[in-house]
Enzyme design. Structure first.
Site, PDB file in Angstrom:
ATOM      1  N   ASP A 295       0.850  -1.197   0.000  1.00 30.48           N
ATOM      2  CA  ASP A 295       0.000   0.000   0.000  1.00 30.48           C
ATOM      3  C   ASP A 295       0.882   1.241   0.000  1.00 30.48           C
ATOM      4  O   ASP A 295       2.015   1.207   0.510  1.00 30.48           O
ATOM      5  CB  ASP A 295      -0.854   0.034   1.276  1.00 30.48           C
ATOM      6  CG  ASP A 295      -2.090  -0.835   1.160  1.00 30.48           C
ATOM      7  OD1 ASP A 295      -2.252  -1.528   0.147  1.00 30.48           O
ATOM      8  OD2 ASP A 295      -2.901  -0.811   2.123  1.00 30.48           O
TER       9      ASP A 295
ATOM     10  N   GLU B 179      -8.082  -8.148  -0.245  1.00 29.29           N
ATOM     11  CA  GLU B 179      -7.532  -8.839   0.926  1.00 29.29           C
ATOM     12  C   GLU B 179      -8.226 -10.196   1.140  1.00 29.29           C
ATOM     13  O   GLU B 179      -7.583 -11.184   1.497  1.00 29.29           O
ATOM     14  CB  GLU B 179      -7.711  -7.956   2.161  1.00 29.29           C
ATOM     15  CG  GLU B 179      -7.051  -8.484   3.397  1.00 29.29           C
ATOM     16  CD  GLU B 179      -6.990  -7.417   4.496  1.00 29.29           C
ATOM     17  OE1 GLU B 179      -6.001  -6.678   4.533  1.00 29.29           O
ATOM     18  OE2 GLU B 179      -7.945  -7.323   5.286  1.00 29.29           O
TER      19      GLU B 179
END
Ligand code: UD2
Length: 356
Positions: free
Chosen positions: A215, A307
């Site tokens: 990220d 995820e």
């Protein structure tokens, strides 16, 4: 007269038979040589991938094997009866190491990866307002990420002109890849799988050996080196490393491709930190993207987007290395004693403000 001719023809027959036999032998020899060459070339290609060169060659496969050896080093002897950490799990039941501070010797690992001349790609997405995180991310990576190794930053963005020109250390470069921006933040997050998959096939495979996919709203605050590299690795989510599997926030609807039953799953992995060799990352992202699209066709979206699909992948394709939450931390969770180092931490953000 007729009998005489007949006799002559018969006398020549063994000679013709011999010629035929020789021809068959010659054809078999040619066929065998060609077949052998084809096999040799494909093996050479596979070996080439291992030593980091990616051209087809006709070299014999054994000629391509490179000896990776260490110079004389002095360090504390490992103790068979004295594990370096007693407070954490250091290995999974399928023999994948879990990387915690104090469990490895970075000098040995650096020497091994330098010998292999490993080149590492760090992928990050900065779409729409998330370009605001790039400068801090790269500056901190220059200080802490894979110092001394060859690194390429791949920044995927829809706002190319927002990416600052940064001075980087020797052996490091930044490549900007222009991508479309999706309206929903969920799609921006999930489509990363598709884009990493595509670039792995088209670009990364020719340029780097390993990929680390993270990220962007994060900051390196301590060393992250080659100790993380392996065929395919995931990272323990900071919110779930001590949690029982029934309480993991896996996707629990059986209709979804990301579904994991409550009696399965080893760990809860964070969506924001995975990687491995380009080939393994290609397989992982390809699987996740296909699962996302299948769900989309059925008007489904897994609970935690990419995820959830990543977690599903790791249930049935066990990672070969696992990073402890030292490698992905959020200070909102405090600082538990087990955490000797915080190497990569979330930059506080207002979700609503940056996503809209
Ligand atoms: C968690 C995961 C994230 C993803 C997400 C799915 C961690 C640390 N993070 O993060 O990887 O699985 O949940 O819900 O495990 N992005 C943009 N522009 C946008 C929106 C997102 O560039 O408008 C990119 C950016 O790189 C960002 C990432 O997508 O870091 C994930 O988005 P997020 O940070 O908003 O998601 P978050 O914090 O819920």
């Amino acid at each position: 007269m007729y009998l005489e001719r007949y006799d002559k023809r018969w006398r020549k027959k063994p000679f013709f038979l011999l010629i035929c036999l020789l021809l068959i032998l010659l054809c078999s020899l040619i066929w065998y040589t060609l077949k052998h060459k084809r096999w040799d070339a494909s093996m050479a290609f596979l070996c080439d991938m291992q030593v980091g060169r990616k051209n087809f060659t006709n070299t014999n496969q054994v000629d391509l094997l490179r000896d990776v050896f260490l110079q004389r080093m002095q360090y504390e002897q490992p103790q068979t009866m004295k594990p370096p950490r007693m407070d954490v799990l250091m290995i999974t039941p399928w023999f994948a190491p879990i990387v915690w501070n104090g469990t490895y010797n970075i000098d040995i690992l650096n020497a091994q990866f330098h010998q292999r001349n490993a080149h590492i790609g760090l992928t990050v997405f900065a779409v729409k307002k998330y370009t605001m995180f790039v400068q801090t991310f790269i500056d901190s990576a220059e200080q802490f990420f894979m110092v001394g190794h060859k690194v390429t930053y791949y920044v995927f963005t829809d706002r190319v002109s927002d990416i600052p020109a940064l001075t980087l250390r020797d052996g490091r470069k930044l490549v900007t890849l222009e991508v479309p921006s999706y309206q929903r933040w969920q799609d921006v997050s999930m489509r990363r799988m598709e884009m990493i998959r595509d670039q792995s096939r088209q670009k990364f495979i020719h340029e780097v050996d390993y990929l680390v996919c993270v990220d962007v709203d994060m900051k390196f605050t301590d060393d992250v080196g080659v100790e993380i590299l392996s065929d395919v690795f995931g990272t323990l989510h900071p919110g779930f490393y001590g949690t029982a599997r029934q309480h993991f926030t896996y996707e629990r609807r059986p209709e979804s491709t990301a579904y994991i039953p409550s009696d399965e799953g080893d760990f809860y992995y964070a969506g924001g930190y995975f990687g491995g060799t380009v080939e393994e990352v290609y397989k992982l992202t390809s699987y996740c993207h296909d699962a996302i699209i299948k769900d989309k066709e059925n008007h489904l979206e897994a609970r935690w987007q990419d995820e959830s699909y990543l977690n599903k992948y790791f249930v049935y394709h066990k990672p070969t290395k696992i990073l402890s939450p030292e490698y992905l931390w959020d200070n909102n969770y405090g600082v538990p004693g087990v955490l000797k180092r915080r190497r990569f931490v979330a930059v506080p953000k207002n979700h609503n403000a940056v996503r809209n």
